[in-house]
Write an enzyme that holds these catalytic residues in place. Structure first.
Site, PDB file in Angstrom:
ATOM      1  N   SER A  14       0.804  -1.225   0.000  1.00  0.00           N
ATOM      2  CA  SER A  14       0.000   0.000   0.000  1.00  0.00           C
ATOM      3  C   SER A  14       0.835   1.272   0.000  1.00  0.00           C
ATOM      4  CB  SER A  14      -0.948   0.014   1.206  1.00  0.00           C
ATOM      5  OG  SER A  14      -0.221   0.057   2.416  1.00  0.00           O
ATOM      6  N   ARG A  15       2.130   1.160   0.320  1.00  0.00           N
ATOM      7  CA  ARG A  15       2.951   2.377   0.422  1.00  0.00           C
ATOM      8  C   ARG A  15       4.423   2.023   0.235  1.00  0.00           C
ATOM      9  NH1 ARG A  15       5.555   2.563   5.299  1.00  0.00           N
ATOM     10  NH2 ARG A  15       4.864   1.076   6.886  1.00  0.00           N
ATOM     11  N   ASP A  63      -2.262  -9.363   8.212  1.00  0.00           N
ATOM     12  CA  ASP A  63      -1.372  -8.908   9.277  1.00  0.00           C
ATOM     13  C   ASP A  63      -0.282  -9.962   9.410  1.00  0.00           C
ATOM     14  OD1 ASP A  63      -0.041  -8.133  11.543  1.00  0.00           O
ATOM     15  OD2 ASP A  63      -1.831  -7.952  12.810  1.00  0.00           O
ATOM     16  N   ASN A  96       7.558  -8.529   1.301  1.00  0.00           N
ATOM     17  CA  ASN A  96       7.989  -7.148   1.464  1.00  0.00           C
ATOM     18  C   ASN A  96       7.507  -6.512   2.766  1.00  0.00           C
ATOM     19  OD1 ASN A  96       8.717  -4.262   0.411  1.00  0.00           O
ATOM     20  ND2 ASN A  96       6.522  -4.160   0.883  1.00  0.00           N
ATOM     21  N   SER A 146      18.142  -6.035   4.125  1.00  0.00           N
ATOM     22  CA  SER A 146      18.474  -4.631   4.355  1.00  0.00           C
ATOM     23  C   SER A 146      19.969  -4.428   4.237  1.00  0.00           C
ATOM     24  CB  SER A 146      18.014  -4.196   5.751  1.00  0.00           C
ATOM     25  OG  SER A 146      18.490  -2.895   6.063  1.00  0.00           O
ATOM     26  N   TYR A 159      16.009  -4.740  14.436  1.00  0.00           N
ATOM     27  CA  TYR A 159      15.544  -4.823  13.041  1.00  0.00           C
ATOM     28  C   TYR A 159      16.571  -5.539  12.168  1.00  0.00           C
ATOM     29  CZ  TYR A 159      14.466  -3.068   8.323  1.00  0.00           C
ATOM     30  OH  TYR A 159      14.211  -2.963   6.976  1.00  0.00           O
ATOM     31  N   LYS A 163      16.859  -9.168   9.614  1.00  0.00           N
ATOM     32  CA  LYS A 163      17.167  -9.134   8.191  1.00  0.00           C
ATOM     33  C   LYS A 163      18.369 -10.019   7.863  1.00  0.00           C
ATOM     34  CE  LYS A 163      13.866  -6.432   6.890  1.00  0.00           C
ATOM     35  NZ  LYS A 163      12.736  -7.017   6.114  1.00  0.00           N
ATOM     36  N   ILE A 192      16.502   4.635   1.845  1.00  0.00           N
ATOM     37  CA  ILE A 192      15.580   5.052   0.787  1.00  0.00           C
ATOM     38  C   ILE A 192      14.665   6.162   1.305  1.00  0.00           C
ATOM     39  CG2 ILE A 192      13.856   4.269  -0.883  1.00  0.00           C
ATOM     40  CD1 ILE A 192      16.487   2.844  -1.205  1.00  0.00           C
TER      41      ILE A 192
END
Length: 254
Positions: A14-15, A63, A96, A146, A159, A163, A192
């Site tokens: 969505s984004r 979710d 993603n 990442s 995080y 990854k 990004i």
């Protein structure tokens, strides 16, 4: 009539990078199914853009932090494939969906750590496991890693280590899915300009300039720098690329 077009399922479309990847996939000839967590309207806007480009699209709620919901999601996906695409399987999967967490190790809570694990590591493991029977022979899986796996910035530990796990998972999936002729690669974006992590890279000029000054090509990344590579890895143009971690960072910290 059977739809001979190739179909990709992309989580978190969505984004940000997911949105741009979905659009680039459509431009590359894919029909695209995207998932959203809460932003149904934004997801529908992306789907409408894909339809405007002449490709089919659908949106499904998911979710990824709740693995107990995956069976129900698979049922909804099967129904959508048959109803909207006249198909029973997909050609590619892009894992993603994700969220950021920013804190030093000494302040990281166990709940936050568990959330990072559920979203970034457990979901690609078990969602892919359940989706595997729906991926056609010769298909492609793209996992999202990442740049922070290779270089380290303070406050990203919870995080980034998930990854790092994704890069290892990618190799094991490539090994075990090889007999199905399914390729698996991970894409590792650098910094990004998106709203990810509160939009810090996009909105903080000091941070933006620091990253640009440490990148060989002299700027931070943009969403379409990533989306085109995702589309390439889903396509037959990359048919001999397998079990690879591909960093897409413009040459940061080389």
């Amino acid at each position: 009539m059977t739809n001979n077009n190739k179909i990709v399922l992309l989580t978190g479309g969505s984004r940000g990078l997911g949105k741009e990847s979905a659009i680039q996939l459509a431009k590359s000839g894919f029909d695209v199914i995207i998932t959203f967590h809460t932003n149904k309207k934004d997801a529908e806007d992306v789907a409408n853009t894909i339809r405007y480009l002449g490709k089919k699209s659908a949106t499904l709620q998911l979710d990824v932090s709740k693995s107990e919901s995956f069976e129900g999601f698979i049922s909804n996906l099967k129904e959508t494939l048959e109803k909207d695409f006249s198909e029973t399987k997909i050609n590619a999967l892009v894992n993603n969906a994700g969220s950021a967490y920013y804190a030093p190790i000494v302040e990281t809570t166990e709940a936050a750590f568990d959330a990072m694990s559920s979203i970034h590591l457990k979901a690609p493991f078990f969602l892919t496991q359940k989706l595997l029977p729906l991926i056609k022979e010769g298909g492609s899986i793209v996992n999202t890693s990442s740049g922070l796996v290779r270089f380290s910035y303070p406050n990203y530990a919870a995080y980034a280590i998930m990854k790092a796990g994704i890069d290892s998972l990618t190799r094991y999936q490539a090994l075990e899915f090889g007999p199905l002729k399914i390729r698996v690669n991970s894409i590792a974006p650098g910094a990004i300009e998106t709203d990810f992590g509160g939009g810090a890279v996009r909105d903080n000029k000091v941070l933006n300039d620091m990253i640009a000054n440490n990148t060989a090509l002299g700027r931070v990344g943009l969403p379409d720098d990533i989306g085109s590579v995702v589309a390439f890895l889903c396509s037959d143009d990359s048919k001999w690329i397998n079990a690879q971690r591909i960093e897409v960072s413009g040459g940061i910290h080389i």
